[in-house]
Design a protein around this motif. Structure first.
Motif, short mmCIF file in Angstrom:
data_model
loop_
_atom_site.label_atom_id
_atom_site.label_comp_id
_atom_site.label_asym_id
_atom_site.label_seq_id
_atom_site.Cartn_x
_atom_site.Cartn_y
_atom_site.Cartn_z
N GLU A 30 0.29 0.81 5.46
CA GLU A 30 0.21 0.14 4.15
C GLU A 30 -1.24 -0.18 3.80
OE1 GLU A 30 2.95 -3.11 4.76
OE2 GLU A 30 4.58 -2.00 3.80
N LEU A 71 -2.87 3.02 2.73
CA LEU A 71 -2.40 3.40 1.39
C LEU A 71 -3.00 2.51 0.30
CD1 LEU A 71 1.34 4.19 2.18
CD2 LEU A 71 -0.49 5.82 1.65
N GLU A 72 -3.15 1.22 0.60
CA GLU A 72 -3.79 0.32 -0.37
C GLU A 72 -5.23 0.76 -0.63
OE1 GLU A 72 -3.56 -3.74 0.96
OE2 GLU A 72 -1.36 -3.71 0.93
N THR A 73 -5.93 1.15 0.41
CA THR A 73 -7.31 1.62 0.26
C THR A 73 -7.34 2.87 -0.61
OG1 THR A 73 -7.88 0.73 2.43
CG2 THR A 73 -9.37 2.38 1.51
N ILE A 74 -6.42 3.79 -0.37
CA ILE A 74 -6.36 5.02 -1.17
C ILE A 74 -6.06 4.68 -2.62
CG2 ILE A 74 -5.02 7.13 -1.56
CD1 ILE A 74 -4.70 7.26 1.54
N ASP A 75 -5.09 3.80 -2.85
CA ASP A 75 -4.74 3.40 -4.22
C ASP A 75 -5.92 2.72 -4.91
OD1 ASP A 75 -2.20 4.45 -4.02
OD2 ASP A 75 -1.23 2.51 -3.60
N ASP A 76 -6.64 1.86 -4.20
CA ASP A 76 -7.81 1.19 -4.77
C ASP A 76 -8.87 2.20 -5.16
OD1 ASP A 76 -6.57 -1.24 -4.42
OD2 ASP A 76 -7.72 -1.81 -2.62
N LYS A 77 -9.08 3.20 -4.32
CA LYS A 77 -10.07 4.24 -4.62
C LYS A 77 -9.66 5.05 -5.85
CE LYS A 77 -12.78 3.39 -1.19
NZ LYS A 77 -14.02 2.70 -1.41
N LYS A 78 -8.35 5.31 -6.01
CA LYS A 78 -7.87 6.03 -7.17
C LYS A 78 -8.12 5.23 -8.45
CE LYS A 78 -4.09 8.71 -5.17
NZ LYS A 78 -2.61 8.85 -5.13
N LYS A 79 -7.87 3.92 -8.37
CA LYS A 79 -8.07 3.05 -9.55
C LYS A 79 -9.55 3.00 -9.92
CE LYS A 79 -4.08 0.14 -8.61
NZ LYS A 79 -3.63 -1.15 -8.08
#
Length: 117
Positions: A103, A106-114
């Motif tokens: 998790e 995944l949060e890091t990946i989502d933050d990078k996408k944003k």
């Protein structure tokens, strides 16, 4: 970028979970776990497990060995019989750690996408 230390930690946790995943990948072992759970704290022996299953006693013994080696069950000798009891807490603790690590990744990946939008 994902933290390298988190990646290493997650890989180690994955490796700790491998015996659990292998043991639980078989539907007969899943059923044995449920039969042992149903027996409660007293546990259950091979004869009673055999009566609940279409598997032979040697097949049940083989599956119990896999579950025991994965740390999912423990044998308890009473007289001449061996009863099997569940021992899931450590495995579930490790799996919970794996989920938390994933998790976090995944949060890091989502933050990078944003950030890139």
């Amino acid at each position: 970028m994902i933290d390298k230390a988190e990646i290493r930690k997650t890989l180690k946790t994955f490796n700790l979970c491998v015996p659990f995943f292998i043991a639980m990948s078989d539907e007969y072992r899943q059923q044995l776990i449920m039969d042992i759970a149903e027996a409660g704290s007293e546990g259950i022996n091979v004869s009673n497990l055999s009566a609940k299953s279409k598997l032979s006693r040697p097949a049940i013994s083989h599956h119990l060995k896999v579950l025991k080696e994965a740390g999912l069950i423990v044998p308890l000798k009473i007289g001449t019989q061996i009863f099997y009891q569940l021992n899931l807490k450590e495995n579930f603790k490790t799996i919970s750690e794996l989920i938390k690590s994933m998790e976090k990744i995944l949060e890091t990946i989502d933050d990078k996408k944003k950030e890139s939008k």
